[in-house]
Design a protein around this motif. Structure first.
Motif, PDB file in Angstrom:
ATOM      1  N   TRP A 108      -5.349 -32.662   7.685  1.00 55.24           N
ATOM      2  CA  TRP A 108      -6.235 -33.804   7.909  1.00 55.24           C
ATOM      3  C   TRP A 108      -5.614 -34.897   8.767  1.00 55.24           C
ATOM      4  O   TRP A 108      -6.325 -35.639   9.435  1.00 55.24           O
ATOM      5  N   LEU A 162     -14.893 -38.458   6.459  1.00 51.54           N
ATOM      6  CA  LEU A 162     -13.630 -38.524   7.202  1.00 51.54           C
ATOM      7  C   LEU A 162     -13.458 -39.877   7.880  1.00 51.54           C
ATOM      8  O   LEU A 162     -12.382 -40.455   7.883  1.00 51.54           O
ATOM      9  N   VAL A 208      -9.079 -32.943   0.355  1.00 46.28           N
ATOM     10  CA  VAL A 208     -10.317 -32.155   0.490  1.00 46.28           C
ATOM     11  C   VAL A 208     -11.295 -32.536  -0.632  1.00 46.28           C
ATOM     12  O   VAL A 208     -12.492 -32.704  -0.390  1.00 46.28           O
ATOM     13  N   LEU A 245      -9.449 -29.134   8.201  1.00 42.96           N
ATOM     14  CA  LEU A 245      -9.574 -29.750   6.878  1.00 42.96           C
ATOM     15  C   LEU A 245      -9.275 -28.708   5.791  1.00 42.96           C
ATOM     16  O   LEU A 245      -8.524 -28.973   4.846  1.00 42.96           O
ATOM     17  N   VAL A 300     -12.957 -35.781   0.178  1.00 44.68           N
ATOM     18  CA  VAL A 300     -13.993 -35.578   1.199  1.00 44.68           C
ATOM     19  C   VAL A 300     -15.239 -34.965   0.560  1.00 44.68           C
ATOM     20  O   VAL A 300     -16.363 -35.370   0.836  1.00 44.68           O
TER      21      VAL A 300
END
Lengths: 295, 194
Positions: B64, B99, B18, B59, B21
């Protein structure tokens, strides 16, 4: 009429305008010349990376755009951009690098130069509506487009996302309608003016594009439009080149010419079909234009 | 996928992913409160197995692998409608970019290969020619995807209309372009960029 030539721009046509959207390039150059607006092409500009680059590698996308912005500095004047995707990427790069110092540092390493973000990037619509101005645009009209009902199609990237292109109101823009109003055309109110056409799925998943563009053409037709106007070569390709296929899949007939904004404004400025590259359009616009006594 | 039971525990909550991202996208994944406006306005949601709001929820829950294995991220058109309408300023379109990049780096566990192939060829064109060479893009795509007849009927028409150029000039900045690609690869090798 523009009396003093105070409008000079660096010009970034983008890859499509040198290939599948040649008529957009041609009509832009002819129209701007007729309006007394100077365009000097950025020497050896290259691809901005468009959607595929930022899709999988944002740093590459930002770096390609930053380098192009640097190349544009060689030419005096704000940067005029015709393609909505290039416009979006260049503005996005300026916005991101302004806000994010980590990314800015990475991009400076990638292009091995400090990034310059003070140059103004403008879409052709902004130049016509604001820099030249609607009054001067209206004064340049030789043949008002009266009787022509146009569906102005904005697509995605001219206005979105918030705070980035800052071209116009993000959900209810009027800049295309303003420009067409100044040259005497009638614009229709319709539902799909800002819906996505599927853009670059035209290569990988054309079925997706067919479904989305059918909805767009259906909405334009239902609103009583004679034709659609766009400011993006990808929107144009999907609505014009694929129109026959869409009609085949959905067993319907649209026969809806799709013009670039510079072609319609150019027509009003008295330019000929040849000068505007109207013969390059796949859906033949000549019967409609003759019927409306515009040719 | 639908029937597969989801296990959520301390171990599955991969907060590092996370964070990656969030660093790549420059936006917060955790701000999303699942109002669903993104999916309501998404023109591509109909083609996805997980609509945009669910992608963010998965997410947040550290799931994921489910996202990367699916096709949803590759069916996002980058139209930016979600980012525009999010009431809590989650820039979802940028999360999708992040992503895709992470999936791309992992050499695409997703079965959606056509979109990835198109992206790859597009980027190759930049590195080889500097500008897009549409004729080559379409031809190589058809060959590599095994769809030799795709859009075959369009070809001749586009050529006569001057919309497809048979030949292409190389850009004079090729050296500079190659250096940009190389410097980015170098930065990543040294761990200076994601």
């Amino acid at each position: 009429m523009p009396t003093k030539n105070s409008l000079d721009y660096a010009y970034y046509p983008g890859c499509s305008l040198h290939a599948s959207a040649g008529e957009y390039d041609l009509s832009t150059r002819k129209l701007f010349k007729a309006l007394g607006i100077g365009l000097t092409e950025v020497p050896d500009w290259f691809c901005c990376g468009a959607t595929p680059a930022h899709n999988v590698d944002e740093l590459l996308s930002l770096s390609l755009c930053a380098k192009n912005l640097e190349l544009a500095e060689q030419v005096e004047g704000d940067l005029a951009v015709a393609c909505a995707a290039c416009f979006s990427r260049l503005k996005f790069t300026q916005h991101t690098l302004e806000e994010n110092s980590t990314k800015r540092k990475q991009v400076e390493t990638a292009i091995d130069a400090p990034v310059k973000l003070d140059g103004k990037v403008k879409h052709l619509l902004e130049i016509l509506a604001r820099d030249l101005g609607l009054e001067r645009l209206a004064a340049s009209v030789k043949k008002p487009l009266s009787g022509l009902k146009v569906a102005c199609y904005y697509g995605c990237l001219l206005t979105r996302p918030p705070d980035v292109p800052n071209l116009d109101c993000i959900e209810a823009p009027t800049i295309m309608e303003d420009v067409l109003g100044a040259v005497g055309a009638e614009t229709v109110a319709w539902s799909h003016r800002m819906e996505c056409c599927g853009a670059n799925f035209t290569l990988s998943r054309p079925g997706v594009v067919i479904q989305l563009t059918n909805a767009i053409l259906e909405s334009a037709k239902a609103a009583g439009a004679d034709c659609v106007m766009v400011g993006c070569p990808l929107c144009h390709g999907n609505l014009d080149i694929r129109q026959k296929e869409i009609e085949g899949v959905y067993k319907t007939t649209y026969n809806m010419p799709v013009f670039y904004l510079t072609q319609l404004v150019g027509l009003a400025a008295g330019l000929s079909a040849d000068q505007l590259g109207l013969d390059a359009l796949i859906v033949n616009p000549l019967p409609l234009l003759k019927e409306k006594h515009l040719l | 996928m639908k029937k597969k039971k989801m296990v959520i525990s301390q171990e599955t909550m991969d907060i590092d992913f996370v964070r990656k991202v969030e660093a790549l996208s420059g936006t917060s994944v955790r701000r999303c409160f699942q109002c669903g406006k993104c999916s309501a306005g998404c023109p591509m949601a109909t083609f996805m197995e997980h609509p945009p709001n669910r992608v963010v929820r998965l997410l947040q829950l550290g799931q994921w692998q489910r996202i990367l294995a699916g096709r949803s991220i590759w069916y996002c058109a980058s139209c930016e409608t979600c980012s525009t309408r999010c009431p809590n300023k989650v820039h979802l379109a940028s999360i999708m970019d992040a992503l895709r990049k992470l999936s791309w780096d992992a050499e695409g566990p997703s079965k959606e290969s056509y979109v990835q192939l198109a992206n790859k060829l597009f980027l190759q064109n930049i590195r080889t020619y500097g500008r897009q060479y549409e004729m080559r893009l379409a031809a190589v795509f058809n060959v590599k995807s095994g769809q030799f007849l795709k859009d075959l009927m369009l070809g001749p028409k586009l050529i006569t209309k001057g919309k497809l150029k048979m030949f292409h000039k190389k850009n004079r900045n090729m050296n500079e372009i190659e250096k940009i690609f190389a410097r980015i690869e170098e930065m990543r090798k040294k761990g200076e960029a994601l």
